[in-house]
Motif scaffolding. Structure first.
Motif, PDB file in Angstrom:
ATOM      1  N   CYS A 154      42.935 -55.686   9.871  1.00 35.13           N
ATOM      2  CA  CYS A 154      44.079 -55.490   9.045  1.00 35.13           C
ATOM      3  C   CYS A 154      43.679 -54.383   8.018  1.00 35.13           C
ATOM      4  CB  CYS A 154      44.585 -56.657   8.407  1.00 35.13           C
ATOM      5  SG  CYS A 154      45.094 -57.871   9.514  1.00 35.13           S
ATOM      6  N   ILE A 155      44.124 -52.961   8.085  1.00 31.12           N
ATOM      7  CA  ILE A 155      43.624 -51.947   7.219  1.00 31.12           C
ATOM      8  C   ILE A 155      44.807 -51.475   6.445  1.00 31.12           C
ATOM      9  CG2 ILE A 155      42.796 -49.583   7.471  1.00 31.12           C
ATOM     10  CD1 ILE A 155      42.038 -50.342  10.428  1.00 31.12           C
ATOM     11  N   GLU A 156      44.402 -51.777   4.942  1.00 28.69           N
ATOM     12  CA  GLU A 156      45.502 -51.352   4.087  1.00 28.69           C
ATOM     13  C   GLU A 156      45.357 -49.755   3.873  1.00 28.69           C
ATOM     14  OE1 GLU A 156      46.911 -52.953  -0.210  1.00 28.69           O
ATOM     15  OE2 GLU A 156      45.002 -53.438   0.416  1.00 28.69           O
ATOM     16  N   VAL A 157      46.302 -49.208   3.477  1.00 27.16           N
ATOM     17  CA  VAL A 157      46.555 -47.862   3.409  1.00 27.16           C
ATOM     18  C   VAL A 157      46.139 -47.487   1.949  1.00 27.16           C
ATOM     19  CG1 VAL A 157      47.849 -45.823   3.548  1.00 27.16           C
ATOM     20  CG2 VAL A 157      47.904 -47.419   5.536  1.00 27.16           C
ATOM     21  N   CYS A 158      45.182 -46.774   1.409  1.00 27.11           N
ATOM     22  CA  CYS A 158      45.016 -45.999   0.267  1.00 27.11           C
ATOM     23  C   CYS A 158      46.152 -45.008  -0.065  1.00 27.11           C
ATOM     24  CB  CYS A 158      43.724 -45.908  -0.002  1.00 27.11           C
ATOM     25  SG  CYS A 158      42.645 -47.124   0.452  1.00 27.11           S
ATOM     26  N   ASP A 159      45.527 -44.049  -0.869  1.00 23.60           N
ATOM     27  CA  ASP A 159      46.306 -42.852  -1.231  1.00 23.60           C
ATOM     28  C   ASP A 159      46.596 -42.108  -0.031  1.00 23.60           C
ATOM     29  OD1 ASP A 159      46.068 -43.943  -3.967  1.00 23.60           O
ATOM     30  OD2 ASP A 159      44.410 -42.708  -4.288  1.00 23.60           O
ATOM     31  N   GLU A 160      47.860 -41.234  -0.244  1.00 26.12           N
ATOM     32  CA  GLU A 160      48.121 -40.385   0.592  1.00 26.12           C
ATOM     33  C   GLU A 160      47.013 -39.319   0.841  1.00 26.12           C
ATOM     34  OE1 GLU A 160      50.398 -39.123   3.618  1.00 26.12           O
ATOM     35  OE2 GLU A 160      50.721 -40.800   2.286  1.00 26.12           O
ATOM     36  N   GLY A 161      46.671 -38.914   1.919  1.00 27.01           N
ATOM     37  CA  GLY A 161      45.505 -37.950   2.260  1.00 27.01           C
ATOM     38  C   GLY A 161      44.176 -38.677   2.566  1.00 27.01           C
ATOM     39  N   SER A 162      44.218 -39.736   2.354  1.00 27.97           N
ATOM     40  CA  SER A 162      43.005 -40.704   2.466  1.00 27.97           C
ATOM     41  C   SER A 162      42.883 -40.762   4.324  1.00 27.97           C
ATOM     42  CB  SER A 162      43.006 -41.997   1.884  1.00 27.97           C
ATOM     43  OG  SER A 162      44.194 -42.876   2.343  1.00 27.97           O
ATOM     44  N   TRP A 163      41.587 -41.263   4.526  1.00 29.09           N
ATOM     45  CA  TRP A 163      41.457 -41.648   5.764  1.00 29.09           C
ATOM     46  C   TRP A 163      42.370 -42.646   6.299  1.00 29.09           C
ATOM     47  CZ3 TRP A 163      39.868 -46.142   8.423  1.00 29.09           C
ATOM     48  CH2 TRP A 163      39.605 -46.051   9.812  1.00 29.09           C
ATOM     49  N   THR A 164      42.723 -43.649   5.642  1.00 27.94           N
ATOM     50  CA  THR A 164      43.468 -44.823   6.097  1.00 27.94           C
ATOM     51  C   THR A 164      44.798 -44.322   6.236  1.00 27.94           C
ATOM     52  OG1 THR A 164      43.518 -45.402   3.864  1.00 27.94           O
ATOM     53  CG2 THR A 164      41.930 -46.613   4.857  1.00 27.94           C
ATOM     54  N   ALA A 165      45.260 -43.566   5.446  1.00 27.28           N
ATOM     55  CA  ALA A 165      46.604 -42.800   5.549  1.00 27.28           C
ATOM     56  C   ALA A 165      46.767 -41.877   6.967  1.00 27.28           C
ATOM     57  CB  ALA A 165      46.929 -42.006   4.365  1.00 27.28           C
ATOM     58  N   LYS A 166      45.662 -41.208   7.319  1.00 27.85           N
ATOM     59  CA  LYS A 166      45.689 -40.488   8.261  1.00 27.85           C
ATOM     60  C   LYS A 166      45.747 -41.534   9.558  1.00 27.85           C
ATOM     61  CE  LYS A 166      43.086 -36.717   6.293  1.00 27.85           C
ATOM     62  NZ  LYS A 166      41.590 -35.851   6.486  1.00 27.85           N
ATOM     63  N   LEU A 167      44.966 -42.480   9.728  1.00 27.60           N
ATOM     64  CA  LEU A 167      44.905 -43.513  10.655  1.00 27.60           C
ATOM     65  C   LEU A 167      46.536 -44.294  10.852  1.00 27.60           C
ATOM     66  CD1 LEU A 167      43.737 -45.028  12.725  1.00 27.60           C
ATOM     67  CD2 LEU A 167      43.023 -46.707  11.010  1.00 27.60           C
ATOM     68  N   TRP A 168      47.028 -44.555   9.811  1.00 26.72           N
ATOM     69  CA  TRP A 168      48.654 -45.114   9.763  1.00 26.72           C
ATOM     70  C   TRP A 168      49.475 -44.043  10.170  1.00 26.72           C
ATOM     71  CZ3 TRP A 168      53.129 -44.282   7.877  1.00 26.72           C
ATOM     72  CH2 TRP A 168      54.287 -45.487   8.040  1.00 26.72           C
ATOM     73  N   ASN A 169      49.393 -42.746   9.918  1.00 27.50           N
ATOM     74  CA  ASN A 169      50.201 -41.862  10.249  1.00 27.50           C
ATOM     75  C   ASN A 169      50.039 -41.516  11.842  1.00 27.50           C
ATOM     76  OD1 ASN A 169      51.513 -41.203   7.975  1.00 27.50           O
ATOM     77  ND2 ASN A 169      50.069 -39.766   7.550  1.00 27.50           N
TER      78      ASN A 169
END
Length: 757
Positions: free
Chosen positions: A381-396
């Protein structure tokens, strides 16, 4: 836990009835129960405005008895209040493993600092004439700096060990975990880093002041040192350390990739540190303490650990299913299920490193594992941090395949070739050795529920393999055996002093208590039963007042028995710290006499300082006496090592007498140093174990041939403010619970599992 909750409910009901029994129309007096004094209670309950309450009348208590009962409750509440001192000691008690680790690190750092400071002091004292200008600056400044340099090297030698993840994971499941908090090793790593940065900055500032003072007085030799090779490498070391410290401090506010890259500049600092003492003066023949001798072994060990990680614990896998979740508030989460590699074996609470080459080509990111160890998938379960972060890229990237609907998710199969995944692990500590216990409470907040989910799923998975009736029958039989063994154990427990004072006897009340108490309630029942007995007063008792006085004494004794061990264990943490300190200074100060320094171009032995011999004598004897008293009055005589503690204590007293008779203190040879270290090391280790490890292996030892590998009951508690997180994870938990209820029945399922959200 259910019994304890019932106790609390009864206590609360008793307090409410007591409040009702002396309610007044005076608004000021309505809420005074918790802090009311005896004098205020007397005035309050005798007020003419006081009126009776039907519940109190039904109980049969007259006005005087109501007054006694309310006074008793007021005094009882004061007994069980937690003040600032108790909260402080409770915190120290809960953190005693880390406190002892930090304290021992501080002690060893100071011992190393002092050892090399003394050698430099003797060197400067012999080489600097008393008539020299700035005499004291030239004596004490190099002394402090030389000690600081070696204290820094000590930190450098420990840093690689604290990041040897594979070794830490193995050790966290070993017996060493009982005294060394391997599950908090990252925190210790941070502590080492900030300690090193602090010493480096302070030493640099002090060096600049020292050189500046002498340069201002016209000593050109010190002016030229600002641009010497050793100073230039020093500038680079300070600059790198400040960069690493700043990015570590602001880790939550900068991109993870920046922190990751800058943090790895530490390895270039190791190389610069080696070059630091290989300057032009060293090449010209000046002797310098070479830095690589300090950290070469630990750095090589770290390299071996990492090599094993990358070669033996790295797997390629693929995404089985994924979910891109977004809430109405805009928070996002990616839930990913990977195909589990056959050789990937983990325990609840551990984490793994993930790498998505299509998202981020080379960085690894750690995440806790949410799936059960026996499952065929690995869930994250990976919570998305700020836009532009690695987690945001993964979510997209996941959302590109899944799509999403606000408030709920949509799952889809994904091809291995579309989003390849690499996984490395597992690492970290497991969630305690649950095999030693019958019950467990797993508490998670926010995304901290993820490792608890792994334990939850494992528990349910294990239960589904069993027959409910057979499980409960076996549990009842096992508990009877454990209760019987516990009664026998309690009869043999206690310090050695009890055997010396009188035969160990137990009152009829205690014997009854032991015979009736279930294993799950044994440790809590004393305080709980004492509190509940206040509510058991019978109307019409001929000696009501004496009965309440006796109840109050019971509660007072129970409160003392519950709090004294907390204070005592915090104080006992000082004993191993003293023991390790004496070992360190004894080795250091005895080795000083064998160390050579250059004074006026001649090599001479270092002279000890005037206080060293007396300090070794007094410190060693104080530690040994305290350890002996702890052995006699505290250590459990039912344990084998208690008797070896007595033997070591008696031997230490005899050896001390021999050293006094032959005037050997502070002048030990190699064999005597070895014997001293062995003797004091054993006692320090035992004191360390007794101070930080109060866990009992009794349950595991008694039931290892009887018990089921499944917990008797698991309590799962989750606190979160994220509706999106709850909406995604709760359905999964609900489905698992429904499956258990279908197979076992709702009543049986509630006996083995409880969830609180």
């Amino acid at each position: 836990m259910e019994n304890h909750a019932t106790y609390l409910e009864k206590i609360d009901a008793s307090i409410q009835r007591a409040r009702a029994s002396f309610h007044s129309q005076d608004g000021e007096g309505r809420n005074n129960l918790e802090g009311i004094s005896e004098e205020r209670t007397e005035d309050f309950t005798h007020s003419e405005d006081c009126h009776s309450v039907s519940e109190a009348d039904e109980s049969g208590l007259d006005k005087e008895q109501q007054e006694d009962l309310s006074n008793l409750f007021a005094k009882t509440r004061n007994l069980i209040k937690t003040g600032k001192v108790f909260r402080l000691f409770s915190y120290l008690y809960s953190e005693r493993k880390m406190i002892v680790a930090f304290a021992l690190h501080f002690v060893l750092t100071m011992v190393i600092w002092g050892h090399f400071a003394v050698t430099k002091f003797r060197t400067q004292e012999g080489n600097v004439p008393e008539i020299a200008t700035n005499y004291y600056w030239k004596i004490y400044a190099p002394t402090l700096e030389f000690g600081a340099m070696h204290a820094i090297l000590f930190q450098l030698s420990l840093l690689p060990l604290t990041m040897s993840r594979l070794s830490i994971s193995k050790l966290s499941s070993s017996v060493v975990e009982k005294i060394i908090p391997f599950n908090r090793m990252v925190q210790f790593h941070i502590h080492l880093g900030y300690t090193m940065v602090s010493i480096v900055i302070l030493a640099t500032v002090f060096f600049f002041i020292f050189f500046g003072v002498l340069c201002a007085d016209g000593e050109e030799e010190f002016c030229s040192k600002f641009t010497s090779q050793i100073m230039i490498t020093g500038y680079l070391i300070v600059g790198l350390l400040i960069m690493v410290a700043l990015t570590s401090y602001f880790r939550e506010k900068i991109p993870y990739e920046v922190f990751y890259v800058v943090h790895h500049l530490v390895f270039s600092m190791f190389l610069i540190t080696i070059a630091h003492t290989m300057d032009d003066e060293q090449r010209a023949g000046k002797e310098r303490s070479q830095t690589f001798r300090w950290f070469s072994a630990s750095l090589l060990y770290y390299i071996c650990d990492r090599s094993s990680m990358y070669i033996n614990h790295r797997y390629s896998t693929s995404i089985i299913s994924s979910s891109a979740v977004v809430s109405g508030s805009g928070s996002r989460m990616a839930i990913i299920k990977l195909k589990k590699p056959v050789r990937f074996q983990f325990s609840p609470g551990q984490y793994a490193y993930l790498k998505f080459p299509s998202v981020d080509g080379f960085n690894w990111h750690p995440f806790s594992i949410a799936s059960a160890p026996g499952a065929d998938v690995l869930e994250f379960c990976i919570e998305v941090c700020d836009e532009g972060s690695w987690t945001a890229k993964l979510w997209n990237r996941i959302d590109k395949y899944d799509g999403y609907v606000v408030g709920r998710s949509k799952l889809s199969l994904m091809q291995r070739s579309e989003i390849p995944v690499e996984i490395m692990g597992p690492y970290g500590s497991c969630l305690g050795n649950v095999g030693n216990y019958s019950h467990a409470i797993a508490i998670g907040t926010g995304t901290g529920i993820v490792p608890m989910l792994s334990l939850f799923k494992q528990h349910v998975r294990d239960l589904l393999k069993l027959d409910p009736k057979s499980f409960f029958d076996e549990e009842e039989r096992r508990n009877m055996i454990i209760n019987e063994a516990y009664r026998e154990k309690r009869m043999r427990e206690g310090p050695i002093f009890n055997l010396i004072r009188a035969p160990c006897r137990r009152s009829d009340e205690e014997a009854s208590y032991l015979s009736d108490a279930p294993v799950s309630a044994i440790k809590r029942k004393r305080l709980s039963s004492a509190l509940l007995s206040i509510d058991d007063s019978k109307v019409g008792t001929t000696d009501f007042h004496e009965s309440q006085k006796f109840r109050y004494k019971e509660v007072k004794g129970a409160a003392r028995r519950a709090t004294v061990p907390i204070y005592g264990n915090v104080v006992r943490t000082l004993i191993p710290i003293l023991g390790i300190t004496m070992i360190g200074v004894t080795l250091s100060w005895n080795m000083l006499a064998e160390q050579l320094v250059v004074i006026k171009k001649e090599k001479v032995h270092v002279e000890q300082l005037f206080f060293m011999e007396d300090t070794l004598k007094v410190g060693t004897i104080i530690f040994q006496v305290i350890f002996f008293l702890e052995t006699i009055f505290v250590h459990n005589r039912a344990q084998f090592f208690t008797y070896t503690d007595v033997v070591f204590s008696l031997i230490s007293f005899a050896v001390d007498w021999y050293w006094f008779e032959n005037d050997l203190w502070a002048s030990f040879d190699t064999s005597q140093l070895f014997f001293y270290s062995l003797m004091m090391g054993y006692m320090s280790l035992r004191a360390w174990t007794m101070a930080v490890d109060n866990s009992s292996d009794f349950f595991a030892a008694v039931s290892k041939h009887e018990r089921s590998p499944v917990l008797s009951k698991l309590h799962l508690v989750w606190v979160t403010r994220s509706a999106s997180l709850a909406s995604e994870i709760l359905p999964d938990i609900s489905n698992i619970l429904d499956h258990l209820c279908q197979e076992w029945g709702e009543k049986a399922a509630n006996r083995v599992l409880q969830t609180v959200f």
